[in-house]
Design a protein around this motif. Structure first.
Motif, PDB file in Angstrom:
ATOM      1  N   ALA A  96       0.820  -1.207   0.000  1.00 19.45           N
ATOM      2  CA  ALA A  96       0.000   0.000   0.000  1.00 19.45           C
ATOM      3  C   ALA A  96       0.860   1.266   0.000  1.00 19.45           C
ATOM      4  O   ALA A  96       1.858   1.357   0.724  1.00 19.45           O
ATOM      5  CB  ALA A  96      -0.926   0.016   1.212  1.00 19.45           C
ATOM      6  N   GLN A  97       0.438   2.249  -0.811  1.00 13.82           N
ATOM      7  CA  GLN A  97       1.118   3.548  -0.808  1.00 13.82           C
ATOM      8  C   GLN A  97       0.977   4.240   0.542  1.00 13.82           C
ATOM      9  O   GLN A  97       1.897   4.921   0.992  1.00 13.82           O
ATOM     10  CB  GLN A  97       0.516   4.449  -1.890  1.00 13.82           C
ATOM     11  N   ILE A  98      -0.183   4.102   1.158  1.00 13.51           N
ATOM     12  CA  ILE A  98      -0.426   4.699   2.466  1.00 13.51           C
ATOM     13  C   ILE A  98      -0.487   3.563   3.469  1.00 13.51           C
ATOM     14  O   ILE A  98      -1.488   2.840   3.546  1.00 13.51           O
ATOM     15  CB  ILE A  98      -1.751   5.491   2.507  1.00 13.51           C
ATOM     16  N   GLY A  99       0.576   3.386   4.218  1.00 15.72           N
ATOM     17  CA  GLY A  99       0.607   2.265   5.133  1.00 15.72           C
ATOM     18  C   GLY A  99       1.883   2.245   5.937  1.00 15.72           C
ATOM     19  O   GLY A  99       2.668   3.194   5.942  1.00 15.72           O
ATOM     20  N   TYR A 100       2.104   1.149   6.624  1.00 16.50           N
ATOM     21  CA  TYR A 100       3.265   1.003   7.480  1.00 16.50           C
ATOM     22  C   TYR A 100       4.532   1.081   6.640  1.00 16.50           C
ATOM     23  O   TYR A 100       4.689   0.343   5.661  1.00 16.50           O
ATOM     24  CB  TYR A 100       3.177  -0.328   8.226  1.00 16.50           C
ATOM     25  N   SER A 101       5.457   1.966   7.031  1.00 18.24           N
ATOM     26  CA  SER A 101       6.551   2.337   6.138  1.00 18.24           C
ATOM     27  C   SER A 101       7.716   1.361   6.119  1.00 18.24           C
ATOM     28  O   SER A 101       8.677   1.570   5.372  1.00 18.24           O
ATOM     29  CB  SER A 101       7.072   3.735   6.519  1.00 18.24           C
ATOM     30  N   GLU A 102       7.675   0.275   6.890  1.00 18.60           N
ATOM     31  CA  GLU A 102       8.789  -0.668   6.914  1.00 18.60           C
ATOM     32  C   GLU A 102       8.769  -1.649   5.740  1.00 18.60           C
ATOM     33  O   GLU A 102       9.818  -2.169   5.353  1.00 18.60           O
ATOM     34  CB  GLU A 102       8.765  -1.471   8.222  1.00 18.60           C
ATOM     35  N   TYR A 103       7.590  -1.922   5.183  1.00 20.58           N
ATOM     36  CA  TYR A 103       7.491  -3.011   4.214  1.00 20.58           C
ATOM     37  C   TYR A 103       8.216  -2.724   2.905  1.00 20.58           C
ATOM     38  O   TYR A 103       8.988  -3.572   2.421  1.00 20.58           O
ATOM     39  CB  TYR A 103       6.019  -3.329   3.940  1.00 20.58           C
ATOM     40  N   ALA A 104       7.955  -1.583   2.305  1.00 20.67           N
ATOM     41  CA  ALA A 104       8.534  -1.311   0.988  1.00 20.67           C
ATOM     42  C   ALA A 104      10.060  -1.348   1.005  1.00 20.67           C
ATOM     43  O   ALA A 104      10.679  -2.001   0.139  1.00 20.67           O
ATOM     44  CB  ALA A 104       8.018   0.024   0.446  1.00 20.67           C
ATOM     45  N   PRO A 105      10.740  -0.681   1.949  1.00 22.31           N
ATOM     46  CA  PRO A 105      12.209  -0.779   1.963  1.00 22.31           C
ATOM     47  C   PRO A 105      12.718  -2.193   2.187  1.00 22.31           C
ATOM     48  O   PRO A 105      13.731  -2.590   1.613  1.00 22.31           O
ATOM     49  CB  PRO A 105      12.603   0.145   3.127  1.00 22.31           C
ATOM     50  N   ALA A 106      12.018  -2.971   3.014  1.00 25.90           N
ATOM     51  CA  ALA A 106      12.464  -4.337   3.282  1.00 25.90           C
ATOM     52  C   ALA A 106      12.397  -5.190   2.011  1.00 25.90           C
ATOM     53  O   ALA A 106      13.328  -5.954   1.704  1.00 25.90           O
ATOM     54  CB  ALA A 106      11.615  -4.959   4.385  1.00 25.90           C
ATOM     55  N   PHE A 107      11.305  -5.076   1.259  1.00 25.87           N
ATOM     56  CA  PHE A 107      11.198  -5.837   0.018  1.00 25.87           C
ATOM     57  C   PHE A 107      12.184  -5.334  -1.029  1.00 25.87           C
ATOM     58  O   PHE A 107      12.766  -6.133  -1.775  1.00 25.87           O
ATOM     59  CB  PHE A 107       9.760  -5.771  -0.509  1.00 25.87           C
ATOM     60  N   LEU A 117       0.631   0.447  -4.231  1.00 28.07           N
ATOM     61  CA  LEU A 117      -0.782   0.290  -4.552  1.00 28.07           C
ATOM     62  C   LEU A 117      -1.605   1.381  -3.872  1.00 28.07           C
ATOM     63  O   LEU A 117      -1.519   1.554  -2.650  1.00 28.07           O
ATOM     64  CB  LEU A 117      -1.276  -1.079  -4.094  1.00 28.07           C
ATOM     65  N   PRO A 118      -2.443   2.102  -4.636  1.00 25.71           N
ATOM     66  CA  PRO A 118      -3.346   3.072  -4.016  1.00 25.71           C
ATOM     67  C   PRO A 118      -4.430   2.363  -3.227  1.00 25.71           C
ATOM     68  O   PRO A 118      -4.667   1.159  -3.401  1.00 25.71           O
ATOM     69  CB  PRO A 118      -3.919   3.825  -5.216  1.00 25.71           C
ATOM     70  N   GLU A 119      -5.101   3.100  -2.351  1.00 27.77           N
ATOM     71  CA  GLU A 119      -6.137   2.495  -1.525  1.00 27.77           C
ATOM     72  C   GLU A 119      -7.201   1.796  -2.359  1.00 27.77           C
ATOM     73  O   GLU A 119      -7.707   0.739  -1.993  1.00 27.77           O
ATOM     74  CB  GLU A 119      -6.790   3.568  -0.633  1.00 27.77           C
ATOM     75  N   GLY A 120      -7.542   2.377  -3.517  1.00 26.45           N
ATOM     76  CA  GLY A 120      -8.578   1.790  -4.357  1.00 26.45           C
ATOM     77  C   GLY A 120      -8.245   0.388  -4.822  1.00 26.45           C
ATOM     78  O   GLY A 120      -9.145  -0.426  -5.072  1.00 26.45           O
TER      79      GLY A 120
END
Length: 335
Positions: A96-107, A117-120
């Motif tokens: 998710a674009q708006i969400g917990y900020s740890e996931y994207a850097p970890a992946f 991914l946008p909320e929609g």
């Protein structure tokens, strides 16, 4: 790492605004301000290395997992978030674009192609171009909550692609009959993360649980190493998970408090979505409002991309509720 921001960062508040006369009212986290009362800790918890103390079996029973081998205690769910991407086959990971900020850097660090991914996207069908998908349920900070049936269907389809669904249920325990996938833990292609820090208010203990197929957890255990959760924390969490009376009373209290917070924000012109532990008020005014509240000694969590918004946690007492209400009233009158 510069893009990773968390609440509870009062050092940043003090650096920007100093120390208010009344002290800081910290509403920047989604942590229960009335955490589990710490019981006496057995001396052996300090003197001996952590052993098999039945914690995972107790957690399995608590979360409705039939096989205790599908549960692993970790040093906060963040330990699993950082490590799991290194154990998954490389692919496109939807986060998710708006969400917990740890996931994207970890992946990204683990070599995956991160797809914001946008909320929609979470309100429609499963994105067809991702191999792995992270769903925080309810989402932090937007409070979006997906049905268990939807997530179960997505898991089945991701597994068929050779992928994985990671469901972060850090805030779900405050809900009555929340749509958890924990009972499905042990199924290949599914990882469920549970937190002790939020509902139980034990963030400082740094302990959570990864629920997954035993072979996935064996790899995670090997990557994390021995004794990742200290003995005193394990002792406290064993007591907390067994205390069903405290859990039921706390769940009811938090639900009342969450509705109260949402109503208070609405009353002062801040439409919001909420969970029992926090409320999310999106709007272009977010940055200015956060600064105005900070000058009054109230610290909130600002999200400024891709959607501006403020997350409000629960005040700890009636003085805090009054202080927040007075601040919002004064700001709305001066607007």
């Amino acid at each position: 790492m510069s893009g990773i921001v968390h609440g509870g960062n009062l050092a940043a508040a003090r650096a920007l605004y100093g120390e208010p006369a009344g002290g800081w009212l910290d509403l920047s986290t989604g942590i229960n301000p009335h955490g589990y009362p710490i019981p006496p800790i057995p001396p052996d918890a300090w003197l001996r290395l952590p052993e098999d103390d039945g914690l995972e079996a107790l957690a399995a029973a608590h979360y409705g997992v039939t096989d205790a081998r599908a549960v692993l205690a970790v040093a906060g769910s963040q330990a699993a978030i950082r490590t799991l991407p290194t154990l998954l086959p490389r692919g496109r990971a939807g986060i998710a674009q708006i969400g917990y900020s740890e996931y994207a850097p970890a992946f990204a660090r683990a070599g995956h192609d991160v797809v914001p991914l946008p909320e929609g996207a979470f309100l429609g069908d499963l994105p067809n171009d991702v191999r792995h998908l992270v769903v925080v349920n309810p989402n932090n900070p937007t409070a979006r909550l997906l049905p268990a049936a939807t997530l179960s269907d997505w898991h089945t389809r991701l597994q068929a692609r050779g992928g994985t669904l990671i469901v972060d249920e850090a805030f779900i325990e405050a809900l009555d009959d929340g749509p958890t996938l924990a009972p499905l833990a042990g199924t290949p292609g599914l990882v469920v993360l549970r937190s002790i820090g939020k509902f139980y208010g034990l963030a400082g203990a740094r302990i959570g649980f990864a629920l997954a197929a035993p072979e996935r957890l064996a790899a995670l255990r090997d990557a994390l190493g021995h004794w990742t959760v200290n003995g005193p924390a394990r002792a406290v969490v064993r007591a907390a998970l067994a205390d069903t009376a405290w859990q039921a009373a706390t769940r009811a209290q938090l639900q009342l408090a969450g509705r109260r917070l949402s109503t208070l924000l609405d009353r002062h012109g801040l439409p919001n979505t909420a969970t029992p532990l926090f409320a999310w008020a999106p709007g272009a005014y977010a940055q200015a409002l956060r600064a105005s509240l900070a000058r009054l000694g109230i610290w909130t969590r600002l999200f400024d991309a891709p959607v501006n918004g403020l997350r409000f946690g629960l005040p700890p007492d009636e003085t805090g509720w009054q202080r927040l209400g007075d601040a919002l009233a004064s700001l709305s009158h001066s607007a």
